[in-house]
Design a protein around this motif. Sequence first.
Motif, PDB file in Angstrom:
ATOM      1  N   ILE A 133       0.847  -1.197   0.000  1.00  0.00           N
ATOM      2  CA  ILE A 133       0.000   0.000   0.000  1.00  0.00           C
ATOM      3  C   ILE A 133       0.879   1.241   0.000  1.00  0.00           C
ATOM      4  N   LYS A 134       0.583   2.179  -0.870  1.00  0.00           N
ATOM      5  CA  LYS A 134       1.284   3.449  -0.896  1.00  0.00           C
ATOM      6  C   LYS A 134       0.348   4.554  -0.420  1.00  0.00           C
ATOM      7  N   ASN A 135       0.821   5.375   0.503  1.00  0.00           N
ATOM      8  CA  ASN A 135       0.044   6.537   0.918  1.00  0.00           C
ATOM      9  C   ASN A 135       0.987   7.653   1.332  1.00  0.00           C
ATOM     10  N   ASN A 136       0.450   8.698   1.904  1.00  0.00           N
ATOM     11  CA  ASN A 136       1.263   9.867   2.211  1.00  0.00           C
ATOM     12  C   ASN A 136       2.317   9.611   3.280  1.00  0.00           C
ATOM     13  N   SER A 137       2.136   8.562   4.078  1.00  0.00           N
ATOM     14  CA  SER A 137       3.103   8.266   5.133  1.00  0.00           C
ATOM     15  C   SER A 137       4.173   7.284   4.687  1.00  0.00           C
ATOM     16  N   GLY A 138       4.058   6.768   3.463  1.00  0.00           N
ATOM     17  CA  GLY A 138       5.084   5.857   2.968  1.00  0.00           C
ATOM     18  C   GLY A 138       4.514   4.616   2.313  1.00  0.00           C
ATOM     19  N   ILE A 139       5.297   3.548   2.373  1.00  0.00           N
ATOM     20  CA  ILE A 139       4.917   2.272   1.770  1.00  0.00           C
ATOM     21  C   ILE A 139       4.687   1.262   2.880  1.00  0.00           C
ATOM     22  N   HIS A 140       3.573   0.544   2.800  1.00  0.00           N
ATOM     23  CA  HIS A 140       3.210  -0.421   3.831  1.00  0.00           C
ATOM     24  C   HIS A 140       2.977  -1.793   3.193  1.00  0.00           C
ATOM     25  N   LYS A 141       3.531  -2.808   3.823  1.00  0.00           N
ATOM     26  CA  LYS A 141       3.298  -4.175   3.366  1.00  0.00           C
ATOM     27  C   LYS A 141       2.260  -4.805   4.272  1.00  0.00           C
ATOM     28  N   ILE A 142       1.153  -5.267   3.677  1.00  0.00           N
ATOM     29  CA  ILE A 142       0.040  -5.827   4.446  1.00  0.00           C
ATOM     30  C   ILE A 142      -0.196  -7.260   3.997  1.00  0.00           C
ATOM     31  N   TYR A 143      -0.357  -8.141   4.946  1.00  0.00           N
ATOM     32  CA  TYR A 143      -0.694  -9.515   4.599  1.00  0.00           C
ATOM     33  C   TYR A 143      -2.148  -9.579   4.126  1.00  0.00           C
ATOM     34  N   LEU A 144      -2.366 -10.265   3.020  1.00  0.00           N
ATOM     35  CA  LEU A 144      -3.709 -10.376   2.469  1.00  0.00           C
ATOM     36  C   LEU A 144      -4.673 -10.970   3.480  1.00  0.00           C
ATOM     37  N   SER A 145      -4.189 -11.908   4.272  1.00  0.00           N
ATOM     38  CA  SER A 145      -5.058 -12.565   5.248  1.00  0.00           C
ATOM     39  C   SER A 145      -5.544 -11.610   6.333  1.00  0.00           C
ATOM     40  N   ASP A 146      -4.877 -10.451   6.484  1.00  0.00           N
ATOM     41  CA  ASP A 146      -5.280  -9.469   7.492  1.00  0.00           C
ATOM     42  C   ASP A 146      -6.310  -8.474   6.966  1.00  0.00           C
ATOM     43  N   ILE A 147      -6.517  -8.431   5.664  1.00  0.00           N
ATOM     44  CA  ILE A 147      -7.475  -7.486   5.084  1.00  0.00           C
ATOM     45  C   ILE A 147      -8.887  -8.065   5.206  1.00  0.00           C
ATOM     46  N   MET A 148      -9.755  -7.404   5.962  1.00  0.00           N
ATOM     47  CA  MET A 148     -11.149  -7.843   6.082  1.00  0.00           C
ATOM     48  C   MET A 148     -11.981  -7.329   4.906  1.00  0.00           C
ATOM     49  N   TYR A 149     -11.844  -6.037   4.647  1.00  0.00           N
ATOM     50  CA  TYR A 149     -12.514  -5.450   3.487  1.00  0.00           C
ATOM     51  C   TYR A 149     -11.902  -4.098   3.184  1.00  0.00           C
ATOM     52  N   ALA A 150     -12.208  -3.576   2.019  1.00  0.00           N
ATOM     53  CA  ALA A 150     -11.746  -2.248   1.615  1.00  0.00           C
ATOM     54  C   ALA A 150     -12.941  -1.455   1.116  1.00  0.00           C
ATOM     55  N   GLU A 151     -12.892  -0.153   1.353  1.00  0.00           N
ATOM     56  CA  GLU A 151     -14.013   0.723   0.990  1.00  0.00           C
ATOM     57  C   GLU A 151     -13.508   1.947   0.235  1.00  0.00           C
ATOM     58  N   ALA A 152     -14.160   2.266  -0.872  1.00  0.00           N
ATOM     59  CA  ALA A 152     -13.886   3.511  -1.585  1.00  0.00           C
ATOM     60  C   ALA A 152     -14.715   4.608  -0.940  1.00  0.00           C
ATOM     61  N   LEU A 153     -14.045   5.649  -0.467  1.00  0.00           N
ATOM     62  CA  LEU A 153     -14.744   6.688   0.281  1.00  0.00           C
ATOM     63  C   LEU A 153     -14.119   8.046  -0.023  1.00  0.00           C
ATOM     64  N   ASN A 154     -14.915   8.928  -0.622  1.00  0.00           N
ATOM     65  CA  ASN A 154     -14.460  10.294  -0.909  1.00  0.00           C
ATOM     66  C   ASN A 154     -13.128  10.317  -1.660  1.00  0.00           C
ATOM     67  N   ARG A 155     -13.077   9.558  -2.738  1.00  0.00           N
ATOM     68  CA  ARG A 155     -11.901   9.510  -3.617  1.00  0.00           C
ATOM     69  C   ARG A 155     -10.667   8.901  -2.945  1.00  0.00           C
ATOM     70  N   LYS A 156     -10.864   8.254  -1.813  1.00  0.00           N
ATOM     71  CA  LYS A 156      -9.788   7.541  -1.143  1.00  0.00           C
ATOM     72  C   LYS A 156     -10.232   6.100  -0.928  1.00  0.00           C
ATOM     73  N   VAL A 157      -9.285   5.255  -0.593  1.00  0.00           N
ATOM     74  CA  VAL A 157      -9.608   3.858  -0.305  1.00  0.00           C
ATOM     75  C   VAL A 157      -9.091   3.544   1.093  1.00  0.00           C
ATOM     76  N   ILE A 158      -9.968   2.980   1.916  1.00  0.00           N
ATOM     77  CA  ILE A 158      -9.595   2.588   3.269  1.00  0.00           C
ATOM     78  C   ILE A 158      -9.631   1.074   3.365  1.00  0.00           C
ATOM     79  N   LEU A 159      -8.523   0.492   3.824  1.00  0.00           N
ATOM     80  CA  LEU A 159      -8.475  -0.941   4.063  1.00  0.00           C
ATOM     81  C   LEU A 159      -8.658  -1.187   5.555  1.00  0.00           C
ATOM     82  N   TYR A 160      -9.606  -2.046   5.887  1.00  0.00           N
ATOM     83  CA  TYR A 160      -9.904  -2.374   7.274  1.00  0.00           C
ATOM     84  C   TYR A 160      -9.273  -3.728   7.593  1.00  0.00           C
TER      85      TYR A 160
END
Length: 237
Positions: A133-160
Amino acid sequence: MKIAICDDNEAELNRIRELLEIYACDKGQKFFIKCFSSSVELASTAEFEKYDIYFLDIIMPVMDGINLAREIRAFDRFSPIIFLTSSPEFAVESYTVKAFNYLLKPIIKEALYDTLDDILDTFHKERNDTYIIKNNSGIHKIYLSDIMYAEALNRKVILYLSNNEQVMSTDVFSSICDTLMTHKEFALPHRSFIVNMNYIKTIDAVRIELTNSKTIPVAQRRVSDIKKQYLDFQMEE
């Protein structure tokens, strides 16, 4: 694959580069190799130019390899760092910066190639098991198994995530969906949501309830397909 080599000994620098080029040719890999004779030079570029692998001599003037690795880790938490040195006394300290390996000089070709094999094998597995994941704070490596869902919200995407953490991405939602949908555990119940089916508790005509009791909407036209996809996924499991 971008590789940085840092060693103040020009002969050692050239030898490592030559061995890497031979390895790349033998394995059918494409390596972009950049050599640094100064640790300060590499440290000054670490924030702006990321490499996939770092080979660092430990004993160098001004800034030694351990401190150089700390500078790199401030901006890059994940890329493998391999230390090169003629002395084993730094071995324990090298792991405080999460070094991938520690090779004694003179570098033995077989030891170097075994390390590269391990790195490429790790890269292959992580490509399948993690998401960057790339965002304003840098690059983050996330395990797929930890992603519950993702939401498109106000031109941004939030991964929960399963630990209740939320990670914002600067990537467009369609790009994230294209990547996650290559993995069988992800489904697209709504134009603004993508869900990891491992966390689904129930599905009804209008929503999905997750194992943490959160709910996400299901588009009416997708209800039947989502239920079938979820059933097929459970049967495969």
